[in-house]
Each structure stands twice: as C-alpha cells, then as structure tokens.
Design an enzyme around this catalytic site. Structure first.
Site, PDB file in Angstrom:
ATOM      1  N   GLY A   1       1.141   4.259   3.968  1.00  0.00           N
ATOM      2  CA  GLY A   1       2.206   3.493   3.315  1.00  0.00           C
ATOM      3  C   GLY A   1       3.133   4.411   2.545  1.00  0.00           C
ATOM      4  O   GLY A   1       4.364   4.268   2.589  1.00  0.00           O
TER       5      GLY A   1
ATOM      6  N   SER B   1      -6.066  -1.702  13.604  1.00  0.00           N
ATOM      7  CA  SER B   1      -6.839  -0.491  13.853  1.00  0.00           C
ATOM      8  C   SER B   1      -7.587  -0.657  15.163  1.00  0.00           C
ATOM      9  O   SER B   1      -7.916  -1.797  15.546  1.00  0.00           O
ATOM     10  CB  SER B   1      -7.854  -0.308  12.734  1.00  0.00           C
TER      11      SER B   1
ATOM     12  N   GLY C   1      -1.526   7.319   1.335  1.00  0.00           N
ATOM     13  CA  GLY C   1      -1.703   7.449   2.778  1.00  0.00           C
ATOM     14  C   GLY C   1      -0.498   7.078   3.634  1.00  0.00           C
ATOM     15  O   GLY C   1       0.618   7.569   3.445  1.00  0.00           O
TER      16      GLY C   1
ATOM     17  N   TYR D   1     -14.994  -5.361   8.609  1.00  0.00           N
ATOM     18  CA  TYR D   1     -13.733  -4.608   8.762  1.00  0.00           C
ATOM     19  C   TYR D   1     -13.133  -4.912  10.135  1.00  0.00           C
ATOM     20  O   TYR D   1     -11.951  -5.234  10.255  1.00  0.00           O
ATOM     21  CB  TYR D   1     -13.972  -3.105   8.600  1.00  0.00           C
TER      22      TYR D   1
ATOM     23  N   GLY E   1       0.831  -1.211   0.000  1.00  0.00           N
ATOM     24  CA  GLY E   1       0.000   0.000   0.000  1.00  0.00           C
ATOM     25  C   GLY E   1       0.860   1.254   0.000  1.00  0.00           C
ATOM     26  O   GLY E   1       0.479   2.291   0.553  1.00  0.00           O
ATOM     27  N   ALA E   2       2.031   1.172  -0.654  1.00  0.00           N
ATOM     28  CA  ALA E   2       2.977   2.299  -0.640  1.00  0.00           C
ATOM     29  C   ALA E   2       2.553   3.421  -1.582  1.00  0.00           C
ATOM     30  O   ALA E   2       3.247   4.426  -1.694  1.00  0.00           O
ATOM     31  CB  ALA E   2       4.380   1.799  -0.993  1.00  0.00           C
TER      32      ALA E   2
HETATM   33  N1  NAP Z   1      -6.446   6.217   7.982  1.00  0.00           N
HETATM   34  C1  NAP Z   1      -6.860   5.819   9.175  1.00  0.00           C
HETATM   35  O1  NAP Z   1      -7.460   6.605   9.938  1.00  0.00           O
HETATM   36  C2  NAP Z   1      -6.599   4.418   9.643  1.00  0.00           C
HETATM   37  C3  NAP Z   1      -7.036   4.076  10.937  1.00  0.00           C
HETATM   38  C4  NAP Z   1      -6.808   2.779  11.385  1.00  0.00           C
HETATM   39  C5  NAP Z   1      -6.148   1.860  10.589  1.00  0.00           C
HETATM   40  N2  NAP Z   1      -5.744   2.215   9.330  1.00  0.00           N
HETATM   41  C6  NAP Z   1      -5.079   1.187   8.509  1.00  0.00           C
HETATM   42  O2  NAP Z   1      -3.932   1.745   7.883  1.00  0.00           O
HETATM   43  C7  NAP Z   1      -3.668   1.065   6.652  1.00  0.00           C
HETATM   44  C8  NAP Z   1      -3.349   2.087   5.559  1.00  0.00           C
HETATM   45  O3  NAP Z   1      -4.502   2.829   5.302  1.00  0.00           O
HETATM   46  P1  NAP Z   1      -4.521   4.330   4.750  1.00  0.00           P
HETATM   47  O4  NAP Z   1      -5.309   5.103   5.742  1.00  0.00           O
HETATM   48  O5  NAP Z   1      -3.160   4.762   4.383  1.00  0.00           O
HETATM   49  O6  NAP Z   1      -5.472   4.132   3.470  1.00  0.00           O
HETATM   50  P2  NAP Z   1      -5.288   4.435   1.909  1.00  0.00           P
HETATM   51  O7  NAP Z   1      -4.770   5.822   1.729  1.00  0.00           O
HETATM   52  O8  NAP Z   1      -6.594   4.070   1.319  1.00  0.00           O
HETATM   53  O9  NAP Z   1      -4.167   3.406   1.465  1.00  0.00           O
HETATM   54  C9  NAP Z   1      -4.439   2.028   1.378  1.00  0.00           C
HETATM   55  C10 NAP Z   1      -3.455   1.386   0.450  1.00  0.00           C
HETATM   56  O10 NAP Z   1      -3.779  -0.002   0.338  1.00  0.00           O
HETATM   57  C11 NAP Z   1      -3.751  -0.353  -1.038  1.00  0.00           C
HETATM   58  N3  NAP Z   1      -4.584  -1.499  -1.372  1.00  0.00           N
HETATM   59  C12 NAP Z   1      -5.929  -1.611  -1.244  1.00  0.00           C
HETATM   60  N4  NAP Z   1      -6.334  -2.788  -1.741  1.00  0.00           N
HETATM   61  C13 NAP Z   1      -5.231  -3.423  -2.193  1.00  0.00           C
HETATM   62  C14 NAP Z   1      -5.010  -4.653  -2.837  1.00  0.00           C
HETATM   63  N5  NAP Z   1      -6.003  -5.485  -3.148  1.00  0.00           N
HETATM   64  N6  NAP Z   1      -3.746  -4.997  -3.158  1.00  0.00           N
HETATM   65  C15 NAP Z   1      -2.726  -4.174  -2.882  1.00  0.00           C
HETATM   66  N7  NAP Z   1      -2.868  -2.977  -2.302  1.00  0.00           N
HETATM   67  C16 NAP Z   1      -4.112  -2.610  -1.961  1.00  0.00           C
HETATM   68  C17 NAP Z   1      -4.248   0.898  -1.743  1.00  0.00           C
HETATM   69  O11 NAP Z   1      -3.917   0.819  -3.112  1.00  0.00           O
HETATM   70  P3  NAP Z   1      -4.936   1.408  -4.252  1.00  0.00           P
HETATM   71  O12 NAP Z   1      -4.650   2.883  -4.244  1.00  0.00           O
HETATM   72  O13 NAP Z   1      -4.525   0.679  -5.476  1.00  0.00           O
HETATM   73  O14 NAP Z   1      -6.329   1.073  -3.800  1.00  0.00           O
HETATM   74  C18 NAP Z   1      -3.484   1.968  -0.963  1.00  0.00           C
HETATM   75  O15 NAP Z   1      -2.167   2.091  -1.432  1.00  0.00           O
HETATM   76  C19 NAP Z   1      -4.898   0.195   6.376  1.00  0.00           C
HETATM   77  O16 NAP Z   1      -4.569  -1.146   6.669  1.00  0.00           O
HETATM   78  C20 NAP Z   1      -5.946   0.707   7.354  1.00  0.00           C
HETATM   79  O17 NAP Z   1      -6.855  -0.289   7.745  1.00  0.00           O
HETATM   80  C21 NAP Z   1      -5.949   3.476   8.853  1.00  0.00           C
END
Ligand code: NAP
Length: 296
Positions: A29, A152, A27, A178, A23-24
């Site tokens: 990553g 999370s 967000g 989730y 997920g680099a």
């Molecule tokens: N943001 C928050 O408040 C929060 C809170 C608690 C936990 N988290 C956790 O933090 C982690 C990162 O989330 P984020 O907030 O940075 O969200 P994000 O900006 O939506 O980033 C998520 C990343 O995961 C990738 N991804 C999704 N489906 C995929 C797949 N099938 N194969 C490979 N890559 C995939 C996305 O790629 P695409 O762009 O191609 O979809 C994106 O690069 C997640 O695991 C989330 O549950 C976040």
C-alpha cells in the site's frame, strides 16, 4: 516478470485523478501510494493509526515535496470506524478514480473484530465490502473508476464456508481462515464488477506475488514450514521474495492501465486463473447477500 510500479506509470500524467488506498502505511500500500503520488495523482492515504499515516506522508514528501496527499485514519475491524473514515474520504475525494482495497492481515490467532466477525474475514473482506459500498457515489462520479481488491494465491488454501464464515461451528484454522478471506476478496470483485458494469466501473482481485513486507508478522518458524510446503514439491526451490516496487505493479496496472484488463483475477500484470470456487458467479452473489446481512 519484474515489471515495477515505475514501468506501469511511465508516461502517465495522473494529475486529474484521485485514488484511495487502504493499508497505505506499509508494504504494498505504501509503495502504491508513493508511486501514484509521484505520477501527480491526489492520493488519499488510509491507515488505521494516525502516527503511521503521518510517517507515510513524510516519506512520500521527502521524495515528492509537492505530492497531493490526504490522510484518513480508518480501522477495518470496526464498522463504526469504516463509516466515519468513508465519510472523510468522500469529503476529500468527491470523484474517486480508483479504490485500492489493499490492507490485510494474515494467519492471525483466533480473534473477533469489534462487530464480532472472525478477524481475517472481518478485516480483509467485510471492512472493505462496507467501505466500497459507502464510496459508490464517489466511484460513480469519476469516469471509468476501478476497484482493486488485494487477494492472494493464498485463496487456493481454502474456499470460504458461506454457512460458517465467522468460524462459529468449527475449530479455527488460521491458514484456512486466511485462504477463505482471500477467496472472499475475489468473489467480492466478481459480484461488484457485475453490479457496476453499467456504470463503467471495472473491478479486480490481484495476487501481488510473494513480496518482502511486514505481512508475515504473525508467523513463527513452524508456520513458515507449513506454508512453504503447501501445494509445493519439496525439491523445488522457494521463489525469491519480490521488492514492493515489483509486487505493487499488478495492483497499479489494474488501477491505471489505459485499457482495462479483461479478466477479474490478475497476477504478474496479466489476467490469471483463480480457483473455480473463487470466481463462481452464484457464490459471488450469495456472498454479497450474506455480507449485506452481516454489516447490517
Ligand atoms: N506480501 C505478500 O507476499 C502478499 C502476498 C499475497 C497477498 N498479499 C496481500 O497484499 C495486501 C498488503 O499486504 P502487505 O504485504 O503490504 O502487508 P503489510 O506490510 O503488513 O501491510 C498491511 C497493511 O494493512 C494494514 N491493516 C491491517 N489491519 C488493518 C485494519 N484493521 N485496519 C486498517 N488497516 C489495517 C496495516 O496497518 P498496520 O500497520 O496498522 O497494521 C498495513 O498498513 C494484503 O491484503 C495481503 O493479503 C501480500
């Protein structure tokens, strides 16, 4: 707490270390990759789309032209893609000092991965379970590697139903699914840590805080109301969303801190308490056996 990724990496020279981050492209990553590359590490950027990968690479190179970066396209919703992606990561990183299982989806409508798993469980847990298993030789080859699963506080929404992980016998609930997938991320870290302790590999599950990223892309206004009212007193104000530089600090702390954190569940750059069902060693072992069976 507003510790940033820069605070965590201050004074560290990571030029002899390699990290892979799923997920680099977005967000947390993307911020983790940027910060580690800035500290001299070789970073394997893993994302599902090649165009998103090259975009992420150019953003990092604008700031750090000499960054050591490798790009690997891998879609967690397909075990075939996880296998070919893992082989490419292994080729570029014979020693892997840190694997950050960061990619994730949240509150997706009902769907199944190419292999028939429920989308959130399949993407957030099973894809990373298999990726980690395939990269064990590279993690063992590094001295004191770390595996960091992005979980999370959303794991508090629901336990994982080990008898029906793929929602075959119940009506689908995207919030509970989730929560279950994020519970699986903690249980995975618990059992992985137990299995790898003798190899000197430490494993963590991280809550990053509520961070301003694209993760909420599947939420509408009603979903926001439902989610923000969960477990909250109506009169308390919602916390402000964190910047990714602050949100990604805990996962980097887990990945690089010279003294490994002494607990499994981390938040705010400290050991924190997860729900008892998410850290139960017997259930963690059961999930391991179940996951092995499912990924075949
Ligand atoms: N943001 C928050 O408040 C929060 C809170 C608690 C936990 N988290 C956790 O933090 C982690 C990162 O989330 P984020 O907030 O940075 O969200 P994000 O900006 O939506 O980033 C998520 C990343 O995961 C990738 N991804 C999704 N489906 C995929 C797949 N099938 N194969 C490979 N890559 C995939 C996305 O790629 P695409 O762009 O191609 O979809 C994106 O690069 C997640 O695991 C989330 O549950 C976040």
């Amino acid at each position: 707490v507003s510790t940033t990724t820069a605070d965590i990496l201050a004074g560290l020279d990571l030029s002899d270390r390699t990290f892979a981050i799923t997920g680099a492209s977005s967000g947390l990553g993307r911020e983790s990759a940027r910060a580690l590359a800035g500290a001299g590490a070789h970073v394997v950027l893993v994302a599902r789309r090649s165009d998103a990968l090259t975009k992420a690479e150019s953003r990092i190179r604008e700031e750090f032209p000499d960054a050591q970066l490798s790009l690997v396209a891998l879609d967690l919703t397909s075990l075939a893609s996880v296998h070919s992606g893992a082989a490419q990561i292994a080729e570029r990183a014979p020693q892997l000092h840190g694997l950050i299982n960061n990619a994730g989806v949240m509150f997706t409508p009902f769907g199944r991965t190419s292999d028939g798993f429920e989308m959130q469980f399949g993407t957030n847990h099973l894809g990373h379970f298999e990726l980690t298993r395939l990269l064990l030789p590279q993690l063992r080859a590094a001295d004191g590697a770390r595996v960091v699963n992005l979980s999370s506080d959303g794991h508090r929404i629901a336990d994982l139903d080990l008898d029906d992980p793929n929602w075959e016998r119940r009506d689908y609930d995207k919030f509970a699914a989730y929560g279950a997938s994020k519970t699986a991320n903690v249980l995975h870290a618990v059992e992985l840590g137990r299995r790898l302790a003798d190899d000197g590999i430490c494993c963590y599950a991280v809550h990053p805080g509520m961070v301003a990223t694209a993760l909420a892309r599947h939420m509408d206004a009603d979903d926001v109301t439902t989610m923000t009212s969960m477990g909250r007193d109506k009169d308390t104000e919602l916390p402000e969303l964190l910047r990714p530089e602050v949100g990604a600090s805990t996962q980097l702390w887990a990945a690089v801190s010279p003294t490994p954190p002494g607990g499994v569940y981390l938040a705010d750059c400290a050991v924190s308490a997860a729900e008892p069902y998410a850290v139960d060693p017997h259930r963690a072992a059961e999930l391991w056996t179940l996951s092995e069976r499912l990924v075949g």
